[in-house]
Design an enzyme around this catalytic site. Structure first.
Site, PDB file in Angstrom:
ATOM      1  N   SER A 181      -5.755   6.855 -15.233  1.00 17.30           N
ATOM      2  CA  SER A 181      -6.608   6.810 -16.418  1.00 17.30           C
ATOM      3  C   SER A 181      -6.366   7.937 -17.406  1.00 17.30           C
ATOM      4  O   SER A 181      -6.652   7.786 -18.593  1.00 17.30           O
ATOM      5  CB  SER A 181      -8.080   6.779 -16.005  1.00 17.30           C
ATOM      6  N   HIS A 209      -7.461   0.086 -15.722  1.00 17.27           N
ATOM      7  CA  HIS A 209      -6.706   0.163 -16.981  1.00 17.27           C
ATOM      8  C   HIS A 209      -5.531  -0.805 -17.023  1.00 17.27           C
ATOM      9  O   HIS A 209      -4.725  -0.765 -17.959  1.00 17.27           O
ATOM     10  CB  HIS A 209      -6.216   1.589 -17.220  1.00 17.27           C
ATOM     11  N   LYS A 242     -13.053  -2.272 -19.816  1.00 15.02           N
ATOM     12  CA  LYS A 242     -11.942  -1.718 -20.597  1.00 15.02           C
ATOM     13  C   LYS A 242     -11.313  -2.833 -21.430  1.00 15.02           C
ATOM     14  O   LYS A 242     -11.934  -3.262 -22.390  1.00 15.02           O
ATOM     15  CB  LYS A 242     -11.016  -0.976 -19.669  1.00 15.02           C
TER      16      LYS A 242
HETATM   17  C1  PLP Z   1     -13.267   3.627 -16.072  1.00 16.15           C
HETATM   18  C2  PLP Z   1     -12.815   3.630 -14.678  1.00 16.15           C
HETATM   19  C3  PLP Z   1     -13.692   3.309 -13.651  1.00 16.15           C
HETATM   20  C4  PLP Z   1     -15.163   3.131 -13.896  1.00 16.15           C
HETATM   21  O1  PLP Z   1     -15.436   1.899 -14.466  1.00 16.15           O
HETATM   22  P1  PLP Z   1     -16.808   1.695 -15.257  1.00 16.15           P
HETATM   23  O2  PLP Z   1     -16.921   0.219 -15.353  1.00 16.15           O
HETATM   24  O3  PLP Z   1     -16.649   2.361 -16.566  1.00 16.15           O
HETATM   25  O4  PLP Z   1     -17.884   2.314 -14.420  1.00 16.15           O
HETATM   26  C5  PLP Z   1     -13.180   3.207 -12.385  1.00 16.15           C
HETATM   27  N1  PLP Z   1     -11.870   3.437 -12.132  1.00 16.15           N
HETATM   28  C6  PLP Z   1     -11.005   3.787 -13.104  1.00 16.15           C
HETATM   29  C7  PLP Z   1      -9.568   4.023 -12.766  1.00 16.15           C
HETATM   30  C8  PLP Z   1     -11.460   3.897 -14.407  1.00 16.15           C
HETATM   31  O5  PLP Z   1     -10.616   4.270 -15.361  1.00 16.15           O
END
Ligand code: PLP
Length: 390
Positions: A181, A209, A242
């Site tokens: 991330s 992602h 995302k």
């Molecule tokens: C953003 C993210 C999460 C968390 O997801 P949310 O739906 O925002 O709680 C988990 N793992 C990774 C790798 C992320 O980038």
């Protein structure tokens, strides 16, 4: 200020001195790639809304329809009256999307990771986790009380040595982000899968992602690109928050894993089910993604354009995904750069420890279908001016 508050304030003051104090920035009027801060219009280069789905008419329409038909909330946890036909449809659609036996919707990626690891792993087991994994995977590992072994980032050889050396009476779990991330680079999934097979380990993949960004047929994530399909020891997590533009998360795995999560995953059991408008948006997002490759193709068009322009300007950032890290190192410099970019009309978020390792503060640029080539070109010019010719 009472004594308790003073001791909190002392910690805050110390963070400020270290240039680590975090502050919320309030966005007004998001409109495609442009947002407004204090009436100052800037181009947003830090959103994870890679496909622009958060404002896509198909998602908005589906969400509005569900809002009118079902209302704003579910009134209960999934096991206590909170499972609507929409949740079930979404889980059925996820099975097709991810090509697994079964799937389960969670309320967020954070809750999914914490809930999966604490439900499937116990204190007799060992978790092998990439050093740069997302914080939610680390928190889930700590909550499971398993022995936690962190391996150097993407280092398959080091991981194999650790797997060889670490004896356990319990099970082994290899846990990794597929697209990291804060670095945007990719986990070596085939090699990790072979290690998981050789050392009889589970492989837990966080596709947060990668969902919507990778995969030729379904665009379901990086695992799809391995062509290995459904494997009983592979557990895929992903988010709707995302590239899919909305909110919530999923786990796709074998039926036995999903049934176990329904029994034991506390973040699934003890939290109210996602609201109907959100679930309907998620359904629409997956439908759109599967029907139409153009969104993902357009994103990659922008990534390639950024890479081409950066190379032309003599810069060499890594462009493996929609996330492009620009390493700065120094924390106060990173903060100052974020402000300089804002003044010049770009929102590029600086990322500091402890989110990234000490000494690796950086600007994290993310690209989206919402950016025009012209906006990307101006960003590259600004990068070349502010960062590389300091
Ligand atoms: C953003 C993210 C999460 C968390 O997801 P949310 O739906 O925002 O709680 C988990 N793992 C990774 C790798 C992320 O980038």
């Amino acid at each position: 200020m009472n004594q308790a508050e003073s001791s909190l304030q002392a910690v805050l003051n110390q963070l400020a001195e270290q240039h680590r104090l975090r502050r919320l920035k309030t966005i007004e009027q998001p409109k495609a790639a442009e947002i407004t801060f204090n009436h100052h219009r800037v181009v947003n280069f830090c959103s994870n809304d890679y496909l622009g789905f958060s404002q896509h008419p198909a998602l908005i329409e589906a969400s509005q329809k569900a809002l009118v038909e079902y209302g704003v909330g579910t009134g209960g946890a999934r096991l206590i009256g909170g499972t609507y036909d929409l949740h079930t449809q979404l889980e059925q659609q996820l099975v097709v999307f991810k090509q697994t036996e079964a799937a389960l919707v969670f309320n967020s990626g954070y809750q999914a990771n914490v809930g999966i690891l604490s439900a499937l792993v116990n204190r007799h087991d060992v978790i092998f986790a990439d050093r740069l994994n997302h914080a939610s995977l680390l928190d889930g590992a700590l909550l499971s009380r398993a022995r936690l072994v962190r391996y150097p980032h993407n280092d398959v050889e080091a991981l194999e040595n650790l797997l060889k050396r670490t004896q356990t009476s319990g099970q082994r779990f290899i846990v990794t982000d597929t697209v990291f991330s804060m670095d945007g680079d990719l986990a070596p999934l085939k090699a990790l899968y072979h290690l998981a097979t050789r050392y009889d380990a589970w492989l837990i993949l966080d596709e947060a992602h990668a969902t919507g960004v990778f995969g030729e047929t379904h665009r379901s994530g990086l695992w799809e690109t391995t062509g290995l399909g459904h494997q009983p020891q592979v557990i895929q997590v992903g988010t709707f928050s995302k590239a899919l533009g909305s909110f919530g998360a999923y786990v796709a795995a074998s039926q036995a894993v999903i049934d176990t999560l329904i029994q034991f995953s506390r973040s699934f059991i003890y939290s109210t089910a996602l609201p109907p408008p959100v679930v309907a948006a998620n359904l629409a997002a997956i439908e759109l993604l599967q029907q139409d490759a153009s969104h993902t193709q357009q994103l990659w068009g922008n990534i390639y354009e950024f890479a081409r322009l950066a190379k032309g300007a003599g810069l060499s950032p890594e462009t493996n995904s929609a996330i492009i890290p620009i390493l700065v190192g120094d924390e106060s410099k990173t903060l100052a750069l974020t402000d300089q970019f804002l003044a010049a009309g770009f929102y590029v978020q600086g990322i500091r420890p402890p989110t990234v390792p000490e000494g690796t503060a950086r600007l994290r640029v993310t690209l989206s279908t919402k950016h025009s080539f012209e906006q990307i070109e101006k960003l590259v010019q600004a990068l070349s001016h502010f960062v590389y010719q300091r």
